[in-house]
Design a protein around this motif. Structure first.
Motif, mmCIF file in Angstrom:
data_model
loop_
_atom_site.group_PDB
_atom_site.id
_atom_site.type_symbol
_atom_site.label_atom_id
_atom_site.label_comp_id
_atom_site.label_asym_id
_atom_site.label_seq_id
_atom_site.Cartn_x
_atom_site.Cartn_y
_atom_site.Cartn_z
ATOM 1 N N GLU A 1 0.824 -1.209 0.000
ATOM 2 C CA GLU A 1 0.000 0.000 0.000
ATOM 3 C C GLU A 1 0.858 1.259 0.000
ATOM 4 O OE1 GLU A 1 -3.946 -1.727 2.305
ATOM 5 O OE2 GLU A 1 -2.415 -0.680 3.472
ATOM 6 N N GLU A 2 2.020 1.197 0.648
ATOM 7 C CA GLU A 2 2.928 2.347 0.720
ATOM 8 C C GLU A 2 3.836 2.449 -0.499
ATOM 9 O OE1 GLU A 2 5.027 1.658 4.370
ATOM 10 O OE2 GLU A 2 3.289 2.174 5.611
ATOM 11 N N GLY A 3 3.776 1.450 -1.380
ATOM 12 C CA GLY A 3 4.612 1.469 -2.570
ATOM 13 C C GLY A 3 6.078 1.208 -2.273
ATOM 14 N N ARG A 4 6.344 0.359 -1.293
ATOM 15 C CA ARG A 4 7.723 0.062 -0.899
ATOM 16 C C ARG A 4 8.445 -0.747 -1.965
ATOM 17 N NH1 ARG A 4 8.062 -0.128 4.902
ATOM 18 N NH2 ARG A 4 10.210 -0.843 4.666
ATOM 19 N N ASP A 5 9.748 -0.838 -1.801
ATOM 20 C CA ASP A 5 10.627 -1.534 -2.724
ATOM 21 C C ASP A 5 10.208 -3.001 -2.872
ATOM 22 O OD1 ASP A 5 13.219 -1.700 -4.260
ATOM 23 O OD2 ASP A 5 13.624 -3.154 -2.651
ATOM 24 N N CYS A 6 10.213 -3.481 -4.106
ATOM 25 C CA CYS A 6 9.800 -4.855 -4.422
ATOM 26 C C CYS A 6 10.633 -5.878 -3.651
ATOM 27 C CB CYS A 6 9.925 -5.077 -5.923
ATOM 28 S SG CYS A 6 9.483 -6.734 -6.439
ATOM 29 N N GLU A 7 11.936 -5.661 -3.560
ATOM 30 C CA GLU A 7 12.814 -6.610 -2.880
ATOM 31 C C GLU A 7 12.445 -6.736 -1.403
ATOM 32 O OE1 GLU A 7 17.565 -7.353 -2.084
ATOM 33 O OE2 GLU A 7 16.947 -5.944 -3.653
ATOM 34 N N GLU A 8 12.123 -5.615 -0.765
ATOM 35 C CA GLU A 8 11.719 -5.644 0.644
ATOM 36 C C GLU A 8 10.408 -6.412 0.829
ATOM 37 O OE1 GLU A 8 11.476 -1.707 2.246
ATOM 38 O OE2 GLU A 8 13.454 -1.152 1.499
ATOM 39 N N VAL A 9 9.468 -6.169 -0.096
ATOM 40 C CA VAL A 9 8.163 -6.839 -0.025
ATOM 41 C C VAL A 9 8.345 -8.354 -0.167
ATOM 42 C CG1 VAL A 9 5.926 -7.129 -1.162
ATOM 43 C CG2 VAL A 9 6.877 -4.828 -0.860
ATOM 44 N N VAL A 10 9.125 -8.758 -1.161
ATOM 45 C CA VAL A 10 9.333 -10.187 -1.404
ATOM 46 C C VAL A 10 10.060 -10.840 -0.223
ATOM 47 C CG1 VAL A 10 10.509 -11.865 -2.884
ATOM 48 C CG2 VAL A 10 9.228 -9.978 -3.908
ATOM 49 N N THR A 11 11.004 -10.136 0.381
ATOM 50 C CA THR A 11 11.718 -10.668 1.539
ATOM 51 C C THR A 11 10.748 -10.932 2.686
ATOM 52 O OG1 THR A 11 13.749 -9.532 0.914
ATOM 53 C CG2 THR A 11 13.541 -10.189 3.226
ATOM 54 N N GLN A 12 9.862 -10.000 2.956
ATOM 55 C CA GLN A 12 8.878 -10.184 4.027
ATOM 56 C C GLN A 12 7.871 -11.276 3.682
ATOM 57 O OE1 GLN A 12 8.536 -9.062 7.211
ATOM 58 N NE2 GLN A 12 10.628 -8.434 6.767
ATOM 59 N N LEU A 13 7.487 -11.359 2.423
ATOM 60 C CA LEU A 13 6.556 -12.392 1.997
ATOM 61 C C LEU A 13 7.180 -13.782 2.146
ATOM 62 C CD1 LEU A 13 3.734 -12.723 0.883
ATOM 63 C CD2 LEU A 13 4.663 -12.483 -1.420
ATOM 64 N N ALA A 14 8.454 -13.899 1.812
ATOM 65 C CA ALA A 14 9.164 -15.171 1.971
ATOM 66 C C ALA A 14 9.242 -15.560 3.453
ATOM 67 C CB ALA A 14 10.558 -15.082 1.364
ATOM 68 N N ALA A 15 9.471 -14.585 4.324
ATOM 69 C CA ALA A 15 9.530 -14.859 5.761
ATOM 70 C C ALA A 15 8.176 -15.355 6.274
ATOM 71 C CB ALA A 15 9.968 -13.607 6.521
ATOM 72 N N ALA A 16 7.100 -14.746 5.806
ATOM 73 C CA ALA A 16 5.762 -15.175 6.202
ATOM 74 C C ALA A 16 5.495 -16.601 5.714
ATOM 75 C CB ALA A 16 4.708 -14.218 5.657
ATOM 76 N N SER A 17 5.904 -16.884 4.513
ATOM 77 C CA SER A 17 5.718 -18.216 3.949
ATOM 78 C C SER A 17 6.469 -19.265 4.766
ATOM 79 C CB SER A 17 6.193 -18.230 2.494
ATOM 80 O OG SER A 17 6.059 -19.508 1.939
ATOM 81 N N ARG A 18 7.699 -18.955 5.149
ATOM 82 C CA ARG A 18 8.486 -19.888 5.974
ATOM 83 C C ARG A 18 7.826 -20.116 7.330
ATOM 84 N NH1 ARG A 18 12.644 -16.974 3.747
ATOM 85 N NH2 ARG A 18 12.960 -15.758 5.636
ATOM 86 N N ALA A 19 7.290 -19.052 7.927
ATOM 87 C CA ALA A 19 6.628 -19.185 9.229
ATOM 88 C C ALA A 19 5.401 -20.090 9.119
ATOM 89 C CB ALA A 19 6.240 -17.812 9.778
ATOM 90 N N LEU A 20 4.632 -19.933 8.042
ATOM 91 C CA LEU A 20 3.466 -20.791 7.838
ATOM 92 C C LEU A 20 3.877 -22.240 7.604
ATOM 93 C CD1 LEU A 20 1.253 -18.499 5.583
ATOM 94 C CD2 LEU A 20 0.806 -19.175 7.952
ATOM 95 N N ASP A 21 4.922 -22.429 6.799
ATOM 96 C CA ASP A 21 5.415 -23.789 6.543
ATOM 97 C C ASP A 21 5.854 -24.459 7.837
ATOM 98 O OD1 ASP A 21 4.944 -23.600 3.831
ATOM 99 O OD2 ASP A 21 7.046 -23.201 3.303
ATOM 100 N N ARG A 22 6.592 -23.739 8.650
ATOM 101 C CA ARG A 22 7.081 -24.318 9.902
ATOM 102 C C ARG A 22 5.932 -24.675 10.843
ATOM 103 N NH1 ARG A 22 12.829 -22.849 11.618
ATOM 104 N NH2 ARG A 22 13.826 -22.410 9.631
ATOM 105 N N ALA A 23 4.910 -23.828 10.884
ATOM 106 C CA ALA A 23 3.742 -24.140 11.716
ATOM 107 C C ALA A 23 3.054 -25.398 11.198
ATOM 108 C CB ALA A 23 2.770 -22.958 11.732
ATOM 109 N N GLY A 24 2.904 -25.492 9.898
ATOM 110 C CA GLY A 24 2.274 -26.673 9.314
ATOM 111 C C GLY A 24 3.070 -27.929 9.572
#
Length: 95
Positions: A32-55
């Motif tokens: 929403e803030e129009g942040r850098d693509c690399e930062e967004v993807v890094t955070q998205l990857a971290a969220a994905s890893r957290a979900l995988d680990r919980a599963g």
């Protein structure tokens, strides 16, 4: 098949899910803030890893419980085969 999470296991899984929830909220905010693509993807990857680990933690707990039930003889061979198939399907859904 019902998986029962003990206090410490439940706390660990819930912490991972809350972490992922926070990271996903952060990703939404970053987009929403129009942040850098690399930062967004890094955070998205971290969220994905957290979900995988919980599963994986939930599945590992289920496997442990099933193994215990198999060893004490409280499951029939048919039950074990069905449970094994269901756990395998769940595991592969995360792979």
């Amino acid at each position: 098949m019902e998986i029962e999470l003990a206090g410490a296991e439940l706390k660990s899984v819930l912490n991972r899910l809350r972490r992922a929830q926070g990271q996903i909220s952060g990703v939404i905010r970053m987009i929403e803030e129009g942040r850098d693509c690399e930062e967004v993807v890094t955070q998205l990857a971290a969220a994905s890893r957290a979900l995988d680990r919980a599963g994986f933690a939930i599945i590992a707990t289920g496997l442990q419980q099933c193994m215990t039930e198999m060893e004490d003889g409280s499951r029939t061979t048919e039950d074990r085969d069905e449970t094994r198939g269901r756990l395998e399907k769940l595991f592969l859904s995360l792979a």
